[in-house]
Design a protein around this motif. Structure first.
Motif, PDB file in Angstrom:
ATOM      1  N   LEU A  99       0.828  -1.204   0.000  1.00  0.00           N
ATOM      2  CA  LEU A  99       0.000   0.000   0.000  1.00  0.00           C
ATOM      3  C   LEU A  99       0.863   1.255   0.000  1.00  0.00           C
ATOM      4  O   LEU A  99       0.619   2.194  -0.767  1.00  0.00           O
ATOM      5  N   ALA A 100       1.885   1.268   0.847  1.00  0.00           N
ATOM      6  CA  ALA A 100       2.769   2.429   0.915  1.00  0.00           C
ATOM      7  C   ALA A 100       3.452   2.670  -0.428  1.00  0.00           C
ATOM      8  O   ALA A 100       3.557   3.820  -0.890  1.00  0.00           O
ATOM      9  N   GLN A 101       3.912   1.610  -1.072  1.00  0.00           N
ATOM     10  CA  GLN A 101       4.592   1.744  -2.361  1.00  0.00           C
ATOM     11  C   GLN A 101       3.660   2.353  -3.402  1.00  0.00           C
ATOM     12  O   GLN A 101       4.060   3.256  -4.144  1.00  0.00           O
ATOM     13  N   LYS A 102       2.412   1.890  -3.463  1.00  0.00           N
ATOM     14  CA  LYS A 102       1.467   2.410  -4.452  1.00  0.00           C
ATOM     15  C   LYS A 102       1.138   3.872  -4.192  1.00  0.00           C
ATOM     16  O   LYS A 102       1.055   4.675  -5.132  1.00  0.00           O
ATOM     17  N   LEU A 103       0.973   4.224  -2.925  1.00  0.00           N
ATOM     18  CA  LEU A 103       0.632   5.604  -2.596  1.00  0.00           C
ATOM     19  C   LEU A 103       1.779   6.556  -2.920  1.00  0.00           C
ATOM     20  O   LEU A 103       1.574   7.622  -3.505  1.00  0.00           O
ATOM     21  N   TYR A 104       2.989   6.172  -2.555  1.00  0.00           N
ATOM     22  CA  TYR A 104       4.121   7.051  -2.823  1.00  0.00           C
ATOM     23  C   TYR A 104       4.452   7.126  -4.312  1.00  0.00           C
ATOM     24  O   TYR A 104       4.948   8.147  -4.801  1.00  0.00           O
ATOM     25  N   GLN A 105       4.156   6.069  -5.058  1.00  0.00           N
ATOM     26  CA  GLN A 105       4.329   6.127  -6.509  1.00  0.00           C
ATOM     27  C   GLN A 105       3.356   7.117  -7.145  1.00  0.00           C
ATOM     28  O   GLN A 105       3.630   7.662  -8.208  1.00  0.00           O
ATOM     29  N   ALA A 106       2.217   7.332  -6.470  1.00  0.00           N
ATOM     30  CA  ALA A 106       1.234   8.312  -6.941  1.00  0.00           C
ATOM     31  C   ALA A 106       1.578   9.721  -6.471  1.00  0.00           C
ATOM     32  O   ALA A 106       0.797  10.644  -6.640  1.00  0.00           O
ATOM     33  N   ARG A 107       2.750   9.892  -5.857  1.00  0.00           N
ATOM     34  CA  ARG A 107       3.282  11.176  -5.410  1.00  0.00           C
ATOM     35  C   ARG A 107       2.537  11.727  -4.190  1.00  0.00           C
ATOM     36  O   ARG A 107       2.403  12.945  -4.020  1.00  0.00           O
ATOM     37  N   VAL A 108       2.056  10.807  -3.324  1.00  0.00           N
ATOM     38  CA  VAL A 108       1.546  11.221  -2.020  1.00  0.00           C
ATOM     39  C   VAL A 108       2.731  11.648  -1.159  1.00  0.00           C
ATOM     40  O   VAL A 108       3.821  11.077  -1.250  1.00  0.00           O
ATOM     41  N   ASP A 109       2.533  12.662  -0.317  1.00  0.00           N
ATOM     42  CA  ASP A 109       3.633  13.161   0.514  1.00  0.00           C
ATOM     43  C   ASP A 109       3.837  12.335   1.779  1.00  0.00           C
ATOM     44  O   ASP A 109       4.970  12.064   2.173  1.00  0.00           O
ATOM     45  N   ASP A 110       2.741  11.980   2.441  1.00  0.00           N
ATOM     46  CA  ASP A 110       2.836  11.267   3.713  1.00  0.00           C
ATOM     47  C   ASP A 110       1.646  10.341   3.876  1.00  0.00           C
ATOM     48  O   ASP A 110       0.563  10.565   3.308  1.00  0.00           O
ATOM     49  N   VAL A 111       1.843   9.307   4.682  1.00  0.00           N
ATOM     50  CA  VAL A 111       0.766   8.422   5.098  1.00  0.00           C
ATOM     51  C   VAL A 111       0.649   8.538   6.614  1.00  0.00           C
ATOM     52  O   VAL A 111       1.617   8.315   7.339  1.00  0.00           O
ATOM     53  N   VAL A 112      -0.538   8.903   7.079  1.00  0.00           N
ATOM     54  CA  VAL A 112      -0.792   9.120   8.502  1.00  0.00           C
ATOM     55  C   VAL A 112      -1.660   7.985   9.021  1.00  0.00           C
ATOM     56  O   VAL A 112      -2.744   7.733   8.493  1.00  0.00           O
ATOM     57  N   LEU A 113      -1.185   7.304  10.057  1.00  0.00           N
ATOM     58  CA  LEU A 113      -1.949   6.195  10.635  1.00  0.00           C
ATOM     59  C   LEU A 113      -3.019   6.727  11.586  1.00  0.00           C
ATOM     60  O   LEU A 113      -2.765   7.624  12.395  1.00  0.00           O
ATOM     61  N   LEU A 114      -4.222   6.179  11.456  1.00  0.00           N
ATOM     62  CA  LEU A 114      -5.320   6.510  12.363  1.00  0.00           C
ATOM     63  C   LEU A 114      -5.380   5.511  13.514  1.00  0.00           C
ATOM     64  O   LEU A 114      -5.158   4.321  13.296  1.00  0.00           O
ATOM     65  N   PRO A 115      -5.699   5.975  14.733  1.00  0.00           N
ATOM     66  CA  PRO A 115      -5.908   7.383  15.113  1.00  0.00           C
ATOM     67  C   PRO A 115      -4.576   8.125  15.198  1.00  0.00           C
ATOM     68  O   PRO A 115      -3.542   7.512  15.417  1.00  0.00           O
TER      69      PRO A 115
END
Length: 239
Positions: free
Chosen positions: A88-104
């Motif tokens: 999931l992280a790889q796909k998101l960062y390949q889409a040029r997302v800056d950060d992934v924030v875990l909830l909560p």
């Protein structure tokens, strides 16, 4: 200037939490509940960043929408999710997302993280806006003309009657695609593939919105366009 952010979430509790912590930083937050709603908001105004709750949104839709809006947001795009895998992280960062924030999440940490990203974007060199008139007789290559519209491809500049017209990056790309295929009837799917280069949900609405904005900015009468024409049942063409 007060910083404005878009929050895409269907969770009222999360929306309230984000708005409260943003208020402490004196930021404004506008909530949308669908990816299409977010695209429409971005096309009508400028925002300093996007927070995207992945909880109730399909990953493919997320990737497609982030790809679509990436060059419209000169600020952080941060994904909020309850679980995170390497894939999931790889796909998101390949889409040029800056950060992934875990909830909560912790409010102070989110503010600090966002401020850091804003600082990074503030350091980026912005493209220069060309405000002077060009001598088109000296620079023919890279220029196109449609009626009274002069289009400078190299400097991403459009003028009408000698006045500069402000277009968003996607509006300019869509206009150039139509100009380069002038006289041809192009379907909405063709326009999406040619301009966005990605399969999108609700394709017709996204294209229609951008065509409508181009008409408002370029046509003398947007209700009776003479260049950006609708071909009912098929799509659009530029003449």
């Amino acid at each position: 200037m007060v910083k404005k952010f878009l929050l895409m979430t269907q969770q009222p509790a999360l929306a309230e939490q984000v708005k409260l912590i943003a208020q402490k930083a004196q930021w404004q937050v506008e909530q949308v509940t669908t990816p299409t709603g977010l695209v429409v908001k971005l096309d009508g105004d400028q925002y300093h960043g996007v927070w995207w709750d992945l909880t109730n949104v399909n990953l493919d839709t997320t990737i497609a929408t982030v790809t679509l809006i990436r060059d419209q947001v000169m600020g952080p795009i941060m994904i909020m999710t309850r679980t995170l895998t390497d894939c999931l992280a790889q796909k998101l960062y390949q889409a040029r997302v800056d950060d992934v924030v875990l909830l909560p999440f912790y409010g102070a940490a989110l503010i600090a993280q966002t401020k850091q990203r804003l600082w990074v974007y503030s350091r980026l060199t912005q493209p220069k806006v060309v405000t002077r008139e060009h001598d088109y007789s000296l620079h023919v290559e890279g220029h196109q003309r449609v009626g009274e519209w002069q289009i400078d491809e190299k400097n991403y500049l459009v003028t009408k009657h000698g006045q500069q017209i402000q277009l968003t990056p996607k509006e300019f790309q869509l206009l150039m695609y139509l100009v380069n295929n002038r006289g041809q009837v192009l379907s909405r799917d063709q326009l999406v593939n040619g301009v966005w280069g990605y399969d999108l949900l609700e394709t017709s609405r996204i294209v229609d919105i951008h065509i409508s904005h181009l008409r408002d900015k370029l046509e003398d009468d947007s209700q009776h366009p003479v260049h950006l024409l609708t071909v009912r049942g098929f799509g659009y063409k530029l003449v």
